[in-house]
Design a protein around this motif. Structure first.
Motif, PDB file in Angstrom:
ATOM      1  N   LYS A  34      38.540  22.387  43.020  1.00  0.00           N
ATOM      2  CA  LYS A  34      37.403  22.814  42.200  1.00  0.00           C
ATOM      3  C   LYS A  34      36.870  24.173  42.651  1.00  0.00           C
ATOM      4  CE  LYS A  34      32.801  21.346  40.667  1.00  0.00           C
ATOM      5  NZ  LYS A  34      31.748  20.291  40.766  1.00  0.00           N
ATOM      6  N   GLN A  35      36.782  24.362  43.961  1.00  0.00           N
ATOM      7  CA  GLN A  35      36.296  25.636  44.488  1.00  0.00           C
ATOM      8  C   GLN A  35      37.264  26.779  44.167  1.00  0.00           C
ATOM      9  OE1 GLN A  35      35.840  24.165  48.524  1.00  0.00           O
ATOM     10  NE2 GLN A  35      33.607  24.472  48.441  1.00  0.00           N
ATOM     11  N   LEU A  36      38.564  26.501  44.290  1.00  0.00           N
ATOM     12  CA  LEU A  36      39.557  27.527  43.951  1.00  0.00           C
ATOM     13  C   LEU A  36      39.477  27.887  42.473  1.00  0.00           C
ATOM     14  CD1 LEU A  36      42.659  26.316  46.020  1.00  0.00           C
ATOM     15  CD2 LEU A  36      41.206  28.299  46.459  1.00  0.00           C
ATOM     16  N   THR A  37      39.218  26.889  41.641  1.00  0.00           N
ATOM     17  CA  THR A  37      39.065  27.144  40.203  1.00  0.00           C
ATOM     18  C   THR A  37      37.846  28.023  39.947  1.00  0.00           C
ATOM     19  OG1 THR A  37      40.097  25.017  39.667  1.00  0.00           O
ATOM     20  CG2 THR A  37      38.802  26.071  37.941  1.00  0.00           C
ATOM     21  N   GLN A  38      36.758  27.742  40.668  1.00  0.00           N
ATOM     22  CA  GLN A  38      35.551  28.565  40.531  1.00  0.00           C
ATOM     23  C   GLN A  38      35.830  30.012  40.946  1.00  0.00           C
ATOM     24  OE1 GLN A  38      32.759  26.452  43.009  1.00  0.00           O
ATOM     25  NE2 GLN A  38      32.103  25.067  41.366  1.00  0.00           N
ATOM     26  N   LEU A  39      36.599  30.179  42.022  1.00  0.00           N
ATOM     27  CA  LEU A  39      36.935  31.523  42.482  1.00  0.00           C
ATOM     28  C   LEU A  39      37.776  32.253  41.440  1.00  0.00           C
ATOM     29  CD1 LEU A  39      37.020  33.780  44.530  1.00  0.00           C
ATOM     30  CD2 LEU A  39      38.853  32.560  45.747  1.00  0.00           C
ATOM     31  N   ARG A  40      38.767  31.568  40.893  1.00  0.00           N
ATOM     32  CA  ARG A  40      39.600  32.192  39.863  1.00  0.00           C
ATOM     33  C   ARG A  40      38.749  32.630  38.665  1.00  0.00           C
ATOM     34  NH1 ARG A  40      43.418  27.958  41.407  1.00  0.00           N
ATOM     35  NH2 ARG A  40      45.275  28.932  42.305  1.00  0.00           N
ATOM     36  N   ASN A  46      39.263  40.909  36.381  1.00  0.00           N
ATOM     37  CA  ASN A  46      39.546  41.930  37.386  1.00  0.00           C
ATOM     38  C   ASN A  46      40.746  41.593  38.262  1.00  0.00           C
ATOM     39  OD1 ASN A  46      37.447  44.044  37.170  1.00  0.00           O
ATOM     40  ND2 ASN A  46      36.044  42.348  37.528  1.00  0.00           N
ATOM     41  N   ALA A  47      40.969  40.299  38.497  1.00  0.00           N
ATOM     42  CA  ALA A  47      42.054  39.910  39.397  1.00  0.00           C
ATOM     43  C   ALA A  47      42.594  38.534  39.052  1.00  0.00           C
ATOM     44  CB  ALA A  47      41.561  39.924  40.848  1.00  0.00           C
ATOM     45  N   ALA A  78      46.596  32.720  49.852  1.00  0.00           N
ATOM     46  CA  ALA A  78      46.449  33.073  48.435  1.00  0.00           C
ATOM     47  C   ALA A  78      46.148  34.559  48.359  1.00  0.00           C
ATOM     48  CB  ALA A  78      45.327  32.265  47.781  1.00  0.00           C
ATOM     49  N   ILE A  79      46.613  35.179  47.289  1.00  0.00           N
ATOM     50  CA  ILE A  79      46.419  36.620  47.117  1.00  0.00           C
ATOM     51  C   ILE A  79      45.720  36.880  45.798  1.00  0.00           C
ATOM     52  CG2 ILE A  79      47.564  38.854  46.851  1.00  0.00           C
ATOM     53  CD1 ILE A  79      49.753  37.919  48.630  1.00  0.00           C
ATOM     54  N   ALA A  80      44.736  37.775  45.853  1.00  0.00           N
ATOM     55  CA  ALA A  80      44.086  38.257  44.627  1.00  0.00           C
ATOM     56  C   ALA A  80      44.799  39.539  44.226  1.00  0.00           C
ATOM     57  CB  ALA A  80      42.605  38.513  44.880  1.00  0.00           C
ATOM     58  N   PHE A  81      45.570  39.464  43.139  1.00  0.00           N
ATOM     59  CA  PHE A  81      46.226  40.653  42.597  1.00  0.00           C
ATOM     60  C   PHE A  81      45.256  41.302  41.610  1.00  0.00           C
ATOM     61  CE2 PHE A  81      49.905  38.043  43.843  1.00  0.00           C
ATOM     62  CZ  PHE A  81      50.610  38.969  44.607  1.00  0.00           C
ATOM     63  N   VAL A  82      44.792  42.491  41.946  1.00  0.00           N
ATOM     64  CA  VAL A  82      43.739  43.143  41.174  1.00  0.00           C
ATOM     65  C   VAL A  82      44.341  44.020  40.081  1.00  0.00           C
ATOM     66  CG1 VAL A  82      41.711  44.637  41.283  1.00  0.00           C
ATOM     67  CG2 VAL A  82      42.274  43.154  43.219  1.00  0.00           C
ATOM     68  N   ASP A  83      44.016  43.674  38.822  1.00  0.00           N
ATOM     69  CA  ASP A  83      44.468  44.472  37.687  1.00  0.00           C
ATOM     70  C   ASP A  83      43.324  45.320  37.117  1.00  0.00           C
ATOM     71  OD1 ASP A  83      47.090  43.359  37.692  1.00  0.00           O
ATOM     72  OD2 ASP A  83      46.252  41.540  36.803  1.00  0.00           O
ATOM     73  N   GLY A  84      42.082  44.918  37.419  1.00  0.00           N
ATOM     74  CA  GLY A  84      40.925  45.645  36.900  1.00  0.00           C
ATOM     75  C   GLY A  84      40.296  46.516  37.961  1.00  0.00           C
ATOM     76  N   ASP A  85      38.970  46.434  38.067  1.00  0.00           N
ATOM     77  CA  ASP A  85      38.215  47.256  39.008  1.00  0.00           C
ATOM     78  C   ASP A  85      38.312  46.657  40.417  1.00  0.00           C
ATOM     79  OD1 ASP A  85      36.425  48.766  40.406  1.00  0.00           O
ATOM     80  OD2 ASP A  85      34.772  48.546  38.987  1.00  0.00           O
ATOM     81  N   GLU A  88      34.864  45.582  41.876  1.00  0.00           N
ATOM     82  CA  GLU A  88      34.326  44.336  41.335  1.00  0.00           C
ATOM     83  C   GLU A  88      35.075  43.129  41.902  1.00  0.00           C
ATOM     84  OE1 GLU A  88      31.687  43.582  39.389  1.00  0.00           O
ATOM     85  OE2 GLU A  88      31.142  45.674  39.697  1.00  0.00           O
ATOM     86  N   ALA A  89      36.397  43.259  42.062  1.00  0.00           N
ATOM     87  CA  ALA A  89      37.177  42.161  42.639  1.00  0.00           C
ATOM     88  C   ALA A  89      36.760  41.914  44.092  1.00  0.00           C
ATOM     89  CB  ALA A  89      38.665  42.482  42.562  1.00  0.00           C
ATOM     90  N   ALA A  90      36.565  42.982  44.849  1.00  0.00           N
ATOM     91  CA  ALA A  90      36.135  42.842  46.241  1.00  0.00           C
ATOM     92  C   ALA A  90      34.746  42.206  46.312  1.00  0.00           C
ATOM     93  CB  ALA A  90      36.132  44.217  46.922  1.00  0.00           C
ATOM     94  N   LYS A  91      33.861  42.589  45.395  1.00  0.00           N
ATOM     95  CA  LYS A  91      32.523  41.978  45.353  1.00  0.00           C
ATOM     96  C   LYS A  91      32.628  40.473  45.092  1.00  0.00           C
ATOM     97  CE  LYS A  91      30.001  45.996  43.510  1.00  0.00           C
ATOM     98  NZ  LYS A  91      29.161  46.314  44.666  1.00  0.00           N
ATOM     99  N   GLY A  92      33.494  40.101  44.133  1.00  0.00           N
ATOM    100  CA  GLY A  92      33.659  38.691  43.800  1.00  0.00           C
ATOM    101  C   GLY A  92      34.160  37.873  44.989  1.00  0.00           C
ATOM    102  N   LEU A  93      35.151  38.419  45.714  1.00  0.00           N
ATOM    103  CA  LEU A  93      35.683  37.718  46.885  1.00  0.00           C
ATOM    104  C   LEU A  93      34.640  37.643  48.008  1.00  0.00           C
ATOM    105  CD1 LEU A  93      39.236  39.284  46.875  1.00  0.00           C
ATOM    106  CD2 LEU A  93      38.722  36.858  46.588  1.00  0.00           C
ATOM    107  N   ARG A  94      33.940  38.751  48.226  1.00  0.00           N
ATOM    108  CA  ARG A  94      32.913  38.758  49.273  1.00  0.00           C
ATOM    109  C   ARG A  94      31.804  37.750  48.991  1.00  0.00           C
ATOM    110  NH1 ARG A  94      28.951  43.563  48.853  1.00  0.00           N
ATOM    111  NH2 ARG A  94      28.463  42.244  47.064  1.00  0.00           N
ATOM    112  N   ASP A  95      31.328  37.758  47.745  1.00  0.00           N
ATOM    113  CA  ASP A  95      30.231  36.848  47.391  1.00  0.00           C
ATOM    114  C   ASP A  95      30.668  35.390  47.483  1.00  0.00           C
ATOM    115  OD1 ASP A  95      28.768  39.128  46.972  1.00  0.00           O
ATOM    116  OD2 ASP A  95      28.876  39.061  44.776  1.00  0.00           O
ATOM    117  N   PHE A  96      31.903  35.124  47.055  1.00  0.00           N
ATOM    118  CA  PHE A  96      32.397  33.748  47.133  1.00  0.00           C
ATOM    119  C   PHE A  96      32.545  33.323  48.596  1.00  0.00           C
ATOM    120  CE2 PHE A  96      35.498  30.344  47.201  1.00  0.00           C
ATOM    121  CZ  PHE A  96      35.106  29.551  46.133  1.00  0.00           C
ATOM    122  N   ALA A  97      33.014  34.234  49.443  1.00  0.00           N
ATOM    123  CA  ALA A  97      33.193  33.913  50.853  1.00  0.00           C
ATOM    124  C   ALA A  97      31.852  33.659  51.540  1.00  0.00           C
ATOM    125  CB  ALA A  97      33.939  35.044  51.561  1.00  0.00           C
TER     126      ALA A  97
END
Length: 202
Positions: A34-40, A46-47, A78-85, A88-97
């Protein structure tokens, strides 16, 4: 996994490394589905967040010429492959972490340059592409306004100068014409001053 399937998986991952704007390596040990789904979901747009096999991903990274993750493919990866900004992707990962400390950001690669975990955090602290573009547009608008003023200023000064000259001429009246010479005035010296032609005794 059969050899053809492994080769296909490596080729697909290598292509993702080549075509992505950035990639962020994470360890997700202890996170629920569930948490991984929320992260996705939070990274959508963006990623793409993909759970990967360490050995295959290591081979794919090497095939794509990515050396930033050497020795880091250990544990549940797991890897976040960033296709967008990337910001913004780094912000999303940081906030989730922050909300889910079990997510560990190991490092990343941006435009071929390796970033450690602190580098990802610094990237997340930057302003997004949209904000930077808005600021750039504002700065350009201000510069254009100044340029228009600078170009218009000499023209307005010239108009004021012409108006001042016109007012001065009108206040002084028409310019007086030079007095004309009398009609009967000789054009040259008097006739008796001219020596007669021919013999003086005649």
């Amino acid at each position: 996994m059969a050899k053809p399937a492994k080769s296909a998986a490596i080729a697909e991952l290598a292509e993702k490394f080549r075509t992505s704007n950035a990639a962020v390596l994470t360890e997700y040990r202890g996170l629920t589905v569930k948490q991984l789904t929320q992260l996705r979901t939070s990274l959508r747009g963006n990623a793409t967040y993909a759970v990967v096999k360490n050995t295959l991903t290591d081979l794919a990274a090497k095939e794509a010429g990515v050396t930033a993750f050497e020795g880091q493919f250990v544990g549940p990866t797991a890897i976040a492959f960033v296709d967008g900004d990337p910001v913004e992707a780094a912000k999303g990962l940081r906030d989730f972490a922050k909300a889910n400390p079990l997510l560990v950001i190991k490092g990343g690669v941006l435009d071929g340059r390796a970033l450690d975990a602190d580098g990802i955090k610094k990237l997340a602290d930057l302003e997004s592409r949209e904000v930077l573009l808005a600021k750039l547009a504002g700065a350009m608008n201000t510069s254009l306004s100044r340029a228009v003023y600078l170009f218009a200023a000499p023209l307005s000064q010239a108009v004021r100068t012409v108006d001042a000259l016109r007012a001065k001429v009108e206040s002084e009246g028409p310019v007086a014409a030079a007095p004309a010479a009398p009609a009967d005035a000789p054009a040259d010296a008097p006739a008796d001053d001219v020596a007669p032609s021919g013999d003086a005794d005649a």
